[in-house]
Each structure stands twice: as structure tokens, then as C-alpha cells.
Motif scaffolding. Structure first.
Motif, PDB file in Angstrom:
ATOM      1  N   PRO A 137     -14.334  -3.097  -7.715  1.00  0.00           N
ATOM      2  CA  PRO A 137     -14.360  -3.722  -9.037  1.00  0.00           C
ATOM      3  C   PRO A 137     -13.576  -5.036  -9.046  1.00  0.00           C
ATOM      4  O   PRO A 137     -12.565  -5.180  -8.353  1.00  0.00           O
ATOM      5  N   THR A 138     -14.029  -6.009  -9.830  1.00  0.00           N
ATOM      6  CA  THR A 138     -13.374  -7.314  -9.907  1.00  0.00           C
ATOM      7  C   THR A 138     -12.493  -7.453 -11.144  1.00  0.00           C
ATOM      8  O   THR A 138     -12.009  -8.536 -11.448  1.00  0.00           O
ATOM      9  N   SER A 139     -12.287  -6.358 -11.838  1.00  0.00           N
ATOM     10  CA  SER A 139     -11.431  -6.357 -13.018  1.00  0.00           C
ATOM     11  C   SER A 139     -10.774  -4.982 -13.126  1.00  0.00           C
ATOM     12  O   SER A 139     -11.408  -3.968 -12.811  1.00  0.00           O
ATOM     13  N   PRO A 144      -8.632   3.828 -13.950  1.00  0.00           N
ATOM     14  CA  PRO A 144      -7.445   4.678 -14.098  1.00  0.00           C
ATOM     15  C   PRO A 144      -6.325   4.215 -13.151  1.00  0.00           C
ATOM     16  O   PRO A 144      -6.580   3.518 -12.164  1.00  0.00           O
ATOM     17  N   ALA A 145      -5.111   4.607 -13.439  1.00  0.00           N
ATOM     18  CA  ALA A 145      -3.959   4.263 -12.607  1.00  0.00           C
ATOM     19  C   ALA A 145      -4.210   4.687 -11.161  1.00  0.00           C
ATOM     20  O   ALA A 145      -4.775   5.743 -10.898  1.00  0.00           O
ATOM     21  N   GLY A 146      -3.824   3.826 -10.233  1.00  0.00           N
ATOM     22  CA  GLY A 146      -3.997   4.098  -8.812  1.00  0.00           C
ATOM     23  C   GLY A 146      -5.280   3.540  -8.231  1.00  0.00           C
ATOM     24  O   GLY A 146      -5.502   3.607  -7.030  1.00  0.00           O
ATOM     25  N   ILE A 157      -3.697  -2.930  -7.132  1.00  0.00           N
ATOM     26  CA  ILE A 157      -3.752  -1.539  -7.574  1.00  0.00           C
ATOM     27  C   ILE A 157      -3.335  -1.489  -9.034  1.00  0.00           C
ATOM     28  O   ILE A 157      -2.334  -2.078  -9.429  1.00  0.00           O
ATOM     29  N   VAL A 158      -4.156  -0.804  -9.836  1.00  0.00           N
ATOM     30  CA  VAL A 158      -3.863  -0.642 -11.269  1.00  0.00           C
ATOM     31  C   VAL A 158      -2.642   0.242 -11.427  1.00  0.00           C
ATOM     32  O   VAL A 158      -2.499   1.248 -10.817  1.00  0.00           O
TER      33      VAL A 158
END
Length: 158
Positions: A137-139, A144-146, A157-158
Motif C-alpha cells: 500500500p502507498t498510504s 492496522p497497527a504493524g 510501519i503503521v
């Protein structure tokens, strides 16, 4: 005769565990309670609920362990799985090796291996030789976290 054990075909097979089963093949052994060897040769399911689907010279010696096929593979940890390959050893609990050759979970519980020539060195980890992540994903929106995302060529990493 062992209680409710069955050998349905092949030659020189032994189903000596209570409720054990051998489907076919040669010189297979199902000595654990409710152990199963479906086919292949020289396979050994030695403890309760151990299963070997086929292949040659494989051992399922962990309770609820499975060897899918291949040669010289061992699933010795409780709930361990080796899906195939050559010379793999899943000897820790809740571990799995997805084919390849000469891999070992090295008594590291909850370990997964995908590749060849890998020896695990810590628990609760997935080991691979190389990893390609496709369609990153580019956004971070909605992830979700991780989760990993691509910020103009930089992995984040989110």
C-alpha cells in the motif's frame, strides 16, 4: 491384534498403536495411539495423533504432529508440521517448516521457516531466505497497527 488398528495395504507395515492406521506403502509404522501413516515407505508415527501423509523415511514423534511428505523429515514438537522437503526438523512446539531442505526450528517454540538451510535462533519468529512483498500500500490510511506501507520508495510501519 492391537485394538481397532488397521493396515489396509502395502507390505511390511505395522499399525501397533491403539486406533492406529496405515493406508499403504512399505515398512511404515504407526505405533502411537490414533497415529496415521497414509503411504510412502519407512515412515514412523510414534506418538498419539501423529500423522505422516507420504514420502520416505519421515518421522512424526511430537503429539499432534504432521509430516506432509518429502524425505528424512521430522516433526518432533507438539503441534509441529513439516509440509515436505528434505532433511527438515520441526522439533519445537507449535512450529512449522514449509518445505525446503536442511531447516531446523532448533527448539525455538512458535517458529515458522520458509526456505532452505535455516536454523531458527529465537522463538515466535518467521524465518525466510528472501522476502518479496508485492503490492505494498502507498498510504497508511485504513491499515492496522504493524502494517507495512510504501512512502515514495521508503518502507514504513503503521
Amino acid at each position: 491384534n492391537t485394538v481397532a488398528s488397521t493396515v489396509s495395504g502395502g507390505s511390511q507395515n505395522t499399525a501397533s498403536g491403539y486406533y492406529s492406521f496405515i493406508g499403504s506403502g512399505f515398512q511404515n509404522n504407526a505405533s502411537g495411539v490414533a497415529s496415521v501413516v497414509v503411504g510412502g515407505g519407512l515412515n514412523d508415527a510414534t506418538v498419539s495423533n501423529a500423522t505422516i501423509v507420504g514420502g520416505n523415511n519421515n518421522t512424526a514423534s511430537g503429539t499432534y504432529s504432521i509430516v506432509g511428505a518429502g524425505k528424512n523429515n521430522t516433526a518432533a514438537g507438539t503441534y509441529s508440521v513439516v509440509t515436505g522437503g528434505l532433511g527438515n526438523s520441526a522439533n519445537s512446539g507449535n512450529s512449522a517448516i514449509l518445505g525446503g531442505s536442511n531447516n531446523s526450528t532448533n527448539t525455538c517454540a512458535d517458529t515458522m521457516i520458509i526456505g532452505t538451510g535455516i536454523t531458527a535462533n529465537r522463538e515466535c519468529t518467521t524465518f525466510v531466505n528472501n522476502l518479496s512483498i508485492m503490492n505494498i500500500p502507498t498510504s497508511p490510511a485504513g491499515l492496522p497497527a504493524g502494517s507495512v506501507w510504501n512512502d515514495s520508495g521508503t518502507l514504513k510501519i503503521v
